[in-house]
Design an enzyme around this catalytic site. Structure first.
Site, PDB file in Angstrom:
ATOM      1  N   LYS A   1       0.844  -1.206   0.000  1.00 28.51           N
ATOM      2  CA  LYS A   1       0.000   0.000   0.000  1.00 28.51           C
ATOM      3  C   LYS A   1       0.876   1.251   0.000  1.00 28.51           C
ATOM      4  O   LYS A   1       1.728   1.424   0.875  1.00 28.51           O
ATOM      5  CB  LYS A   1      -0.914   0.017   1.228  1.00 28.51           C
ATOM      6  CG  LYS A   1      -1.914   1.177   1.194  1.00 28.51           C
ATOM      7  CD  LYS A   1      -2.919   1.086   2.311  1.00 28.51           C
ATOM      8  CE  LYS A   1      -2.466   1.738   3.582  1.00 28.51           C
ATOM      9  NZ  LYS A   1      -2.325   3.209   3.500  1.00 28.51           N
TER      10      LYS A   1
ATOM     11  N   ASP B   1      -3.464   4.273  -1.998  1.00 28.55           N
ATOM     12  CA  ASP B   1      -4.389   4.751  -0.956  1.00 28.55           C
ATOM     13  C   ASP B   1      -4.323   6.280  -0.897  1.00 28.55           C
ATOM     14  O   ASP B   1      -3.743   6.849   0.016  1.00 28.55           O
ATOM     15  CB  ASP B   1      -3.977   4.120   0.383  1.00 28.55           C
ATOM     16  CG  ASP B   1      -4.943   4.444   1.507  1.00 28.55           C
ATOM     17  OD1 ASP B   1      -6.100   4.822   1.213  1.00 28.55           O
ATOM     18  OD2 ASP B   1      -4.532   4.318   2.681  1.00 28.55           O
TER      19      ASP B   1
ATOM     20  N   LYS C   1      -7.024   8.281  -0.862  1.00 24.86           N
ATOM     21  CA  LYS C   1      -8.180   8.814  -0.114  1.00 24.86           C
ATOM     22  C   LYS C   1      -8.684  10.108  -0.749  1.00 24.86           C
ATOM     23  O   LYS C   1      -8.765  11.151  -0.105  1.00 24.86           O
ATOM     24  CB  LYS C   1      -7.821   9.040   1.358  1.00 24.86           C
ATOM     25  CG  LYS C   1      -7.446   7.765   2.104  1.00 24.86           C
ATOM     26  CD  LYS C   1      -7.344   8.019   3.606  1.00 24.86           C
ATOM     27  CE  LYS C   1      -7.000   6.770   4.371  1.00 24.86           C
ATOM     28  NZ  LYS C   1      -5.623   6.285   4.170  1.00 24.86           N
TER      29      LYS C   1
ATOM     30  N   HIS D   1     -10.892  13.047  -2.066  1.00 23.41           N
ATOM     31  CA  HIS D   1     -12.067  13.695  -1.452  1.00 23.41           C
ATOM     32  C   HIS D   1     -12.140  15.111  -2.016  1.00 23.41           C
ATOM     33  O   HIS D   1     -11.427  16.001  -1.556  1.00 23.41           O
ATOM     34  CB  HIS D   1     -11.899  13.710   0.080  1.00 23.41           C
ATOM     35  CG  HIS D   1     -13.120  14.154   0.822  1.00 23.41           C
ATOM     36  ND1 HIS D   1     -13.224  14.089   2.196  1.00 23.41           N
ATOM     37  CD2 HIS D   1     -14.295  14.668   0.401  1.00 23.41           C
ATOM     38  CE1 HIS D   1     -14.404  14.534   2.584  1.00 23.41           C
ATOM     39  NE2 HIS D   1     -15.071  14.903   1.508  1.00 23.41           N
ATOM     40  N   ASP D   2     -12.992  15.312  -3.033  1.00 27.56           N
ATOM     41  CA  ASP D   2     -13.097  16.631  -3.676  1.00 27.56           C
ATOM     42  C   ASP D   2     -14.408  16.639  -4.451  1.00 27.56           C
ATOM     43  O   ASP D   2     -15.206  15.692  -4.323  1.00 27.56           O
ATOM     44  CB  ASP D   2     -11.868  16.840  -4.597  1.00 27.56           C
ATOM     45  CG  ASP D   2     -11.489  18.310  -4.736  1.00 27.56           C
ATOM     46  OD1 ASP D   2     -12.407  19.135  -4.990  1.00 27.56           O
ATOM     47  OD2 ASP D   2     -10.296  18.638  -4.606  1.00 27.56           O
ATOM     48  N   ILE D   3     -14.643  17.662  -5.256  1.00 32.24           N
ATOM     49  CA  ILE D   3     -15.881  17.665  -6.038  1.00 32.24           C
ATOM     50  C   ILE D   3     -15.810  16.543  -7.082  1.00 32.24           C
ATOM     51  O   ILE D   3     -14.710  16.096  -7.445  1.00 32.24           O
ATOM     52  CB  ILE D   3     -16.137  19.043  -6.697  1.00 32.24           C
ATOM     53  CG1 ILE D   3     -15.020  19.394  -7.680  1.00 32.24           C
ATOM     54  CG2 ILE D   3     -16.315  20.118  -5.627  1.00 32.24           C
ATOM     55  CD1 ILE D   3     -15.321  20.638  -8.510  1.00 32.24           C
TER      56      ILE D   3
ATOM     57  N   THR E   1     -13.353  16.795 -10.098  1.00 31.53           N
ATOM     58  CA  THR E   1     -11.928  16.750  -9.737  1.00 31.53           C
ATOM     59  C   THR E   1     -11.509  15.336  -9.359  1.00 31.53           C
ATOM     60  O   THR E   1     -10.429  14.871  -9.735  1.00 31.53           O
ATOM     61  CB  THR E   1     -11.656  17.739  -8.578  1.00 31.53           C
ATOM     62  OG1 THR E   1     -12.028  19.037  -9.030  1.00 31.53           O
ATOM     63  CG2 THR E   1     -10.200  17.730  -8.159  1.00 31.53           C
TER      64      THR E   1
ATOM     65  N   THR F   1      -9.673   4.892  11.021  1.00 31.91           N
ATOM     66  CA  THR F   1      -9.523   4.059  12.222  1.00 31.91           C
ATOM     67  C   THR F   1      -8.863   4.816  13.380  1.00 31.91           C
ATOM     68  O   THR F   1      -8.796   4.305  14.490  1.00 31.91           O
ATOM     69  CB  THR F   1      -8.712   2.792  11.896  1.00 31.91           C
ATOM     70  OG1 THR F   1      -7.606   3.153  11.074  1.00 31.91           O
ATOM     71  CG2 THR F   1      -9.551   1.778  11.164  1.00 31.91           C
TER      72      THR F   1
ATOM     73  N   ARG G   1      -3.380  -4.484  14.959  1.00 34.95           N
ATOM     74  CA  ARG G   1      -2.233  -4.522  15.852  1.00 34.95           C
ATOM     75  C   ARG G   1      -2.065  -5.941  16.399  1.00 34.95           C
ATOM     76  O   ARG G   1      -2.977  -6.476  17.044  1.00 34.95           O
ATOM     77  CB  ARG G   1      -2.424  -3.547  17.036  1.00 34.95           C
ATOM     78  CG  ARG G   1      -2.274  -2.069  16.643  1.00 34.95           C
ATOM     79  CD  ARG G   1      -0.861  -1.781  16.193  1.00 34.95           C
ATOM     80  NE  ARG G   1      -0.606  -0.412  15.753  1.00 34.95           N
ATOM     81  CZ  ARG G   1      -0.757   0.025  14.489  1.00 34.95           C
ATOM     82  NH1 ARG G   1      -1.191  -0.777  13.542  1.00 34.95           N
ATOM     83  NH2 ARG G   1      -0.441   1.272  14.187  1.00 34.95           N
TER      84      ARG G   1
ATOM     85  N   GLN H   1      -3.807   4.812  16.319  1.00 34.15           N
ATOM     86  CA  GLN H   1      -5.044   4.118  15.944  1.00 34.15           C
ATOM     87  C   GLN H   1      -5.963   3.995  17.161  1.00 34.15           C
ATOM     88  O   GLN H   1      -5.494   3.759  18.276  1.00 34.15           O
ATOM     89  CB  GLN H   1      -4.729   2.716  15.406  1.00 34.15           C
ATOM     90  CG  GLN H   1      -3.895   2.718  14.138  1.00 34.15           C
ATOM     91  CD  GLN H   1      -4.691   3.143  12.898  1.00 34.15           C
ATOM     92  OE1 GLN H   1      -5.803   3.669  13.008  1.00 34.15           O
ATOM     93  NE2 GLN H   1      -4.113   2.932  11.734  1.00 34.15           N
TER      94      GLN H   1
ATOM     95  N   ARG I   1       3.089   0.147  10.626  1.00 30.48           N
ATOM     96  CA  ARG I   1       4.197   0.252  11.572  1.00 30.48           C
ATOM     97  C   ARG I   1       4.558  -1.031  12.317  1.00 30.48           C
ATOM     98  O   ARG I   1       5.759  -1.256  12.554  1.00 30.48           O
ATOM     99  CB  ARG I   1       3.912   1.410  12.550  1.00 30.48           C
ATOM    100  CG  ARG I   1       4.080   2.768  11.870  1.00 30.48           C
ATOM    101  CD  ARG I   1       3.406   3.880  12.612  1.00 30.48           C
ATOM    102  NE  ARG I   1       1.945   3.766  12.534  1.00 30.48           N
ATOM    103  CZ  ARG I   1       1.092   4.630  13.055  1.00 30.48           C
ATOM    104  NH1 ARG I   1       1.564   5.677  13.716  1.00 30.48           N
ATOM    105  NH2 ARG I   1      -0.213   4.454  12.921  1.00 30.48           N
TER     106      ARG I   1
END
Ligand code: C5P
Length: 236
Positions: free
Chosen positions: A40, A65, A67, A69-71, A74, A125, A186, A195, A216
């Protein structure tokens, strides 16, 4: 045809390579590659290295990844911009709304049969009930994940990114078809870092996660390849 859910345990593990160091990302990819299904790459890596960085890591299938997030216009343009990188999965934020996710899906389909899975991030998360309340969401995480998850699937998402704690509720509401990808993982004894809604790898898979995302606990380990292999063994 969109990427199919893997059935081998190693195929269920997605390792998050959150770093701006290209050499480190390449070394991590080489060491964890045999134990995972996808690598990822998120904002930290992508903003530092862009498309060339993704191409450098593509020895294993990549989950991009971003993510988004816009109009809608776009987001559709951003989806088309990354399709040449042929990621197996691409994320948008479900909170961007139905029209945005529909636009992302239409843009995705221009890639034809080999298109990525469109995943909608429900509630990060790292957020708990108090932090959701602070941004104006009155219900707890489960209620919000369910609301956004329903909207995302109705709007053309192939699957959802959610905490493992919400998987049972999502499966009950949406059935077995949506791909469910769970970060916030985890291993027993590992600290939560930032998290808030976590489970162990085995618990998440038992709850019905198709893929688990681990960063991590693997990448900060002295032996990342060994840590990844140990997580896969814990799923058996
Ligand atoms: O290091 P850690 O295992 O916490 O990394 C989790 C990864 O999953 C990070 O790359 C983070 O961006 C991503 N993620 C998340 N929560 C979401 C969606 C993605 O932690 N809801």
């Amino acid at each position: 045809m969109a990427a199919a859910a893997p059935d081998a345990h190693a195929g269920r593990l997605i390792v998050a390579l959150d770093t701006t160091d290209l050499r480190r990302a390449e070394a991590l990819a080489a060491s964890v590659g045999p134990s995972c299904g996808l690598l990822k790459l998120g904002l930290e890596f992508f903003l530092a290295h862009g498309a060339a960085g993704v191409r450098a890591i593509r020895r294993r299938p990549v989950f991009l990844d971003l993510k988004l997030h816009d109009i809608p216009n776009t987001v559709a343009g951003a989806v088309r911009a990354v399709l040449p990188l042929a990621p197996r999965m691409l994320t948008v934020h479900a909170a961007g709304g139905g029209a945005m996710m529909e636009a992302a899906r239409r843009a995705m389909e221009t890639a034809g049969d080999g298109r990525p899975l469109l995943l909608a991030v429900t509630v990060l998360t790292s957020l708990d009930a108090a932090s959701l309340h602070a941004v104006g969401v009155a219900g707890g995480p489960t209620q919000q994940v369910l609301r956004l998850g329903r909207l995302a699937i109705e709007s053309g998402a192939d699957g959802l990114v959610c905490s493992p704690r919400e998987i049972a509720v999502l499966r009950a509401a949406l059935g077995s078809r949506p791909a469910l990808v769970a970060p916030g993982i985890r291993p027993q004894g590992a600290g939560p870092d930032d998290q808030a809604r976590t489970m162990t790898p085995a618990e998440a898979v038992a709850a019905g996660a198709d893929w688990i995302v681990v960063g991590r606990p693997i990448t900060a380990h002295a032996d990342p390849g060994g840590a990844a292999a140990s997580i896969v063994r814990s799923l058996a």
